[in-house]
Design an enzyme around this catalytic site. Structure first.
Site, mmCIF file in Angstrom:
data_model
loop_
_atom_site.group_PDB
_atom_site.id
_atom_site.type_symbol
_atom_site.label_atom_id
_atom_site.label_comp_id
_atom_site.label_asym_id
_atom_site.label_seq_id
_atom_site.Cartn_x
_atom_site.Cartn_y
_atom_site.Cartn_z
ATOM 1 N N HIS A 62 0.735 -1.201 0.208
ATOM 2 C CA HIS A 62 0.001 -0.134 0.101
ATOM 3 C C HIS A 62 0.812 1.299 0.106
ATOM 4 C CE1 HIS A 62 0.054 1.011 4.291
ATOM 5 N NE2 HIS A 62 0.243 -0.316 4.498
ATOM 6 N N ASP A 168 6.152 1.800 7.054
ATOM 7 C CA ASP A 168 4.691 1.261 6.892
ATOM 8 C C ASP A 168 4.015 2.231 5.772
ATOM 9 O OD1 ASP A 168 2.122 0.268 6.797
ATOM 10 O OD2 ASP A 168 1.878 0.552 8.788
ATOM 11 N N GLU A 198 -5.332 1.817 2.507
ATOM 12 C CA GLU A 198 -5.130 0.349 3.076
ATOM 13 C C GLU A 198 -5.508 0.821 4.681
ATOM 14 O OE1 GLU A 198 -3.162 -2.510 5.642
ATOM 15 O OE2 GLU A 198 -2.907 -0.319 5.802
ATOM 16 N N GLU A 199 -4.888 2.152 5.073
ATOM 17 C CA GLU A 199 -4.983 2.547 6.444
ATOM 18 C C GLU A 199 -6.363 2.656 6.931
ATOM 19 O OE1 GLU A 199 -2.473 2.027 8.459
ATOM 20 O OE2 GLU A 199 -0.563 2.000 7.198
ATOM 21 N N ASP A 221 3.715 -6.179 3.650
ATOM 22 C CA ASP A 221 3.570 -5.013 4.414
ATOM 23 C C ASP A 221 4.462 -5.187 5.737
ATOM 24 O OD1 ASP A 221 2.368 -2.942 5.955
ATOM 25 O OD2 ASP A 221 0.333 -3.640 5.445
ATOM 26 N N HIS A 308 3.815 2.835 12.935
ATOM 27 C CA HIS A 308 3.002 3.767 13.152
ATOM 28 C C HIS A 308 3.311 5.229 14.083
ATOM 29 C CE1 HIS A 308 -1.079 2.254 11.401
ATOM 30 N NE2 HIS A 308 -0.196 1.693 10.597
HETATM 31 ZN ZN ZN Z 1 0.761 -1.302 6.313
#
Ligand code: ZN
Length: 334
Positions: A62, A168, A198-199, A221, A308
């Site tokens: 992603h 990410d 995606e998130e 991922d 994140h």
């Molecule tokens: Zn991811």
């Protein structure tokens, strides 16, 4: 293809879910020489096809990242925001952000909430983004409701590790591009897909998979690791000992056929791998798996610490081996 160079290029134009277009354009340009067809679909997914006579394999990473979206400007000129993607609010305190127009800002928390609440009870509503504006009016001249912001921060190499916001999943996008460049010949009909949104709920992968109608789906991922000082860490995955082949996460039980295909590919290519059972999280593979009448799906993960956060950490060796494993997966006849 130099993965670190590609990542640095993509990371400089990181955009949150729904705003991926600069990254999509850059990926489409980089992919051009390595495939037969590149297109950007209605939602913004980049779909790169390397034609083959056999079964259809969709590989995906992603392009979107987590970010903030301005909801309103308060009376003193501070920006209030919501989230695009998963944030633990208190971990944002002290973060430096970058708005789309290049302006910087610092996230802080209302003093009252800081004094009265436990850290984990702090909400996004307690936080604000300070762009140094003197008033509501002057802030309104610099930004508008709906503008988005991402973490500020240059990628930095620390020994064999890479420290950066947005490993990410931009590191996997760079690895997927590298995998594409490594595939020489394959019986399979290959689709390398760089997905949007995606998130916020695996949205781009769902529409791309519907359009492609693949026989097999494999995403790349990042995944959590258990190699940190916390006693609570229950995962066996470590940084620096190879990519993982996912068995499950909270969104998906990988199909045994895909797990076997990936393990065989790793063995044949002499790529070390780890078994991954993740009790939380989700990834695009889950959306692909549930498309149409069902698609056999699995996932290669890059171990990553501090997912994140502004400082995610991956091993460059793992990243290179993840790219290699995806290339081997693509070449191995389904
Ligand atoms: Zn991811």
């Amino acid at each position: 293809m130099d993965i670190l160079k590609t990542f640095t290029h993509l990371q400089s134009m990181a955009r949150p879910s729904g705003f991926e277009s600069p990254c999509a354009q850059a990926i489409a340009e980089l992919a051009g020489p390595y495939c037969d067809e590149v297109k950007i679909d209605t939602l913004g997914n980049v779909i790169c096809r390397k034609k083959g006579p056999g079964k259809r394999l969709m590989m995906a990473a992603h392009m979107d990242v987590i970010g903030l979206i301005i909801t309103h400007i308060d009376k003193k000129g501070f920006l209030r925001f919501g989230a695009l993607g998963g944030f633990v609010p208190y971990r944002l305190i002290g973060a430096r952000m970058k708005l789309e127009n290049g302006m910087g800002g610092s996230v802080w928390c209302d003093e009252k909430a800081m004094e009265e609440k436990k850290l984990e009870d702090i909400t996004l509503g307690d936080l604000y983004l300070d762009i140094g504006a003197e008033s509501e009016e002057s802030a309104g001249k610099m930004v508008q409701v709906g503008d988005v912001a991402v973490y500020e921060g240059e990628p930095q190499q620390v020994g064999r590790m890479l420290l950066a916001p947005y490993c990410d999943d931009l590191i996997a996008c760079a690895a997927l591009l590298s995998a594409m460049s490594q595939v020489e010949k394959s019986e399979n009909d290959l689709y390398f897909v760089f997905t949007v949104q995606e998130e916020v709920g695996l949205r781009g992968a769902a529409t791309a998979a519907y359009a492609i109608d693949p026989d097999f789906g494999v995403c790349m991922d990042v995944t959590r690791t258990g190699d940190n000082p916390s006693e609570k860490a229950k995962m066996v995955v470590k940084l620096g000992v190879g990519p993982t082949i996912k068995i499950k996460d909270a969104s998906l039980l990988c199909n045994p056929q895909v797990i076997a295909h990936l393990r065989e590919a790793a063995k044949e290519g002499d790529v070390p791998y780890q078994d991954e059972v993740l009790t939380a999280g989700g990834t695009d593979s889950a959306a692909i798996q549930k498309t149409r009448g069902g698609v056999l799906s699995g996932c290669i993960s890059i171990p990553c610490r501090y997912i994140h956060s502004q400082n995610e950490m991956v091993s460059l060796k793992d990243v290179e081996q993840s790219a290699r494993l995806m290339a081997l997966c693509a070449q191995r006849t389904l």
